[in-house]
Motif scaffolding. Structure first.
Motif, short mmCIF file in Angstrom:
data_model
loop_
_atom_site.label_atom_id
_atom_site.label_comp_id
_atom_site.label_asym_id
_atom_site.label_seq_id
_atom_site.Cartn_x
_atom_site.Cartn_y
_atom_site.Cartn_z
N MET A 1 0.85 -1.18 0.14
CA MET A 1 0.04 0.05 0.03
C MET A 1 0.76 1.41 -0.01
SD MET A 1 -3.35 0.73 2.56
CE MET A 1 -4.18 -0.47 1.84
N ILE A 2 0.47 2.37 -0.73
CA ILE A 2 1.35 3.29 -0.89
C ILE A 2 1.07 4.17 0.50
CG2 ILE A 2 1.01 3.83 -3.15
CD1 ILE A 2 -1.18 5.62 -2.73
N PRO A 3 2.28 4.88 0.86
CA PRO A 3 2.23 5.48 2.17
C PRO A 3 1.18 6.75 2.63
CG PRO A 3 4.47 5.73 1.27
CD PRO A 3 3.46 5.03 0.05
N ARG A 4 0.52 7.12 1.66
CA ARG A 4 -0.67 8.14 1.62
C ARG A 4 -1.68 7.32 2.25
NH1 ARG A 4 -1.25 9.86 -3.39
NH2 ARG A 4 -2.63 8.26 -3.58
N GLY A 5 -1.95 6.06 1.82
CA GLY A 5 -2.97 5.60 2.09
C GLY A 5 -2.95 4.86 3.77
N GLU A 6 -1.60 4.30 4.03
CA GLU A 6 -1.11 3.97 5.01
C GLU A 6 -1.30 4.84 6.31
OE1 GLU A 6 2.75 2.33 4.57
OE2 GLU A 6 2.04 0.64 3.61
N VAL A 7 -0.86 6.22 6.08
CA VAL A 7 -0.92 7.20 7.15
C VAL A 7 -2.28 7.65 7.23
CG1 VAL A 7 -0.45 9.67 7.43
CG2 VAL A 7 1.41 8.22 6.23
N GLY A 8 -3.08 7.49 6.36
CA GLY A 8 -4.59 7.86 6.61
C GLY A 8 -5.26 6.80 7.55
N MET A 9 -4.93 5.38 7.19
CA MET A 9 -5.62 4.61 7.89
C MET A 9 -4.98 4.80 9.36
SD MET A 9 -5.70 1.44 5.14
CE MET A 9 -6.31 0.17 6.37
N VAL A 10 -3.59 4.92 9.66
CA VAL A 10 -3.25 5.04 10.97
C VAL A 10 -3.90 6.21 11.79
CG1 VAL A 10 -0.93 5.41 12.25
CG2 VAL A 10 -0.90 3.89 10.37
N VAL A 11 -4.13 7.33 10.91
CA VAL A 11 -4.48 8.45 11.70
C VAL A 11 -6.02 7.82 11.97
CG1 VAL A 11 -5.39 10.77 11.59
CG2 VAL A 11 -3.00 9.87 10.80
N ALA A 12 -6.81 7.22 11.25
CA ALA A 12 -8.22 7.08 11.30
C ALA A 12 -8.41 6.07 12.26
CB ALA A 12 -8.64 6.48 10.00
N GLN A 13 -7.32 5.24 12.63
CA GLN A 13 -7.43 3.99 13.76
C GLN A 13 -7.11 4.70 15.14
OE1 GLN A 13 -7.73 0.86 13.59
NE2 GLN A 13 -7.73 0.99 15.79
N ILE A 14 -6.45 5.68 15.19
CA ILE A 14 -5.98 6.51 16.30
C ILE A 14 -7.36 7.30 16.79
CG2 ILE A 14 -4.63 8.56 17.22
CD1 ILE A 14 -2.36 7.36 15.66
N GLY A 15 -7.86 8.06 15.66
CA GLY A 15 -9.23 8.71 16.07
C GLY A 15 -10.34 7.60 16.36
N LEU A 16 -10.46 6.88 15.76
CA LEU A 16 -11.38 5.69 16.50
C LEU A 16 -11.21 5.46 17.55
CD1 LEU A 16 -13.67 3.97 15.44
CD2 LEU A 16 -12.12 2.23 14.66
N GLY A 17 -9.73 5.14 18.04
CA GLY A 17 -9.39 4.69 19.51
C GLY A 17 -9.81 5.77 20.59
N PHE A 18 -9.77 7.11 20.03
CA PHE A 18 -9.96 8.09 20.90
C PHE A 18 -11.31 8.49 20.96
CE2 PHE A 18 -5.27 9.29 20.70
CZ PHE A 18 -5.03 9.15 22.10
N GLY A 19 -12.30 7.77 20.09
CA GLY A 19 -13.59 8.32 19.95
C GLY A 19 -13.92 9.52 19.16
N ILE A 20 -12.88 9.98 18.34
CA ILE A 20 -12.94 11.23 17.49
C ILE A 20 -13.77 10.70 16.18
CG2 ILE A 20 -11.89 12.93 16.07
CD1 ILE A 20 -9.71 12.82 18.07
N LEU A 21 -13.45 9.48 15.80
CA LEU A 21 -14.28 9.14 14.47
C LEU A 21 -15.20 7.64 15.02
CD1 LEU A 21 -11.51 8.66 11.88
CD2 LEU A 21 -13.20 10.37 11.98
N SER A 22 -16.25 8.07 14.29
CA SER A 22 -17.43 6.78 14.44
C SER A 22 -16.70 5.84 13.55
CB SER A 22 -18.61 7.19 13.87
OG SER A 22 -18.71 7.39 12.57
N ARG A 23 -17.57 4.42 13.69
CA ARG A 23 -17.17 3.36 12.93
C ARG A 23 -17.46 3.57 11.56
NH1 ARG A 23 -15.42 -0.73 15.84
NH2 ARG A 23 -16.10 -2.32 14.50
N SER A 24 -18.38 4.23 11.20
CA SER A 24 -18.70 4.63 9.89
C SER A 24 -17.90 5.49 9.16
CB SER A 24 -20.39 4.93 9.72
OG SER A 24 -20.22 6.21 10.32
N SER A 25 -17.44 6.18 9.78
CA SER A 25 -16.42 7.27 9.31
C SER A 25 -15.14 6.37 9.04
CB SER A 25 -16.24 8.38 10.27
OG SER A 25 -17.12 9.32 10.32
N TYR A 26 -14.73 5.74 10.15
CA TYR A 26 -13.44 4.92 9.90
C TYR A 26 -13.61 3.91 8.76
CZ TYR A 26 -9.89 1.34 11.00
OH TYR A 26 -8.84 0.63 10.81
#
Length: 67
Positions: A1-26
């Protein structure tokens, strides 16, 4: 996977863990990361094919080596 996609997924995972993102947004972030990773290479090749056909040998040679 390209770095841009990986970074987006890592940031989204962190946001999901902190409750900033909903599961549907993730889910949307994951889908877009995977979709752009799959679609980008063939679309870039198609976009630059015209340059290769017009006689730009430097770019044309690079496209032929990549694809």
């Amino acid at each position: 996977m390209i770095p841009r996609g990986e970074v987006g997924m890592v940031v989204a995972q962190i946001g999901l863990g902190f409750g900033i993102l909903s599961r549907s947004s993730y889910g949307v972030v994951v889908f877009m990361s995977v979709a752009t990773t799959i679609l980008a290479p063939p679309l870039i090749k198609i976009a630059y094919r015209t340059l290769a056909e017009e006689g730009d040998t430097e770019i044309g040679d690079e496209i032929l080596h990549v694809g």
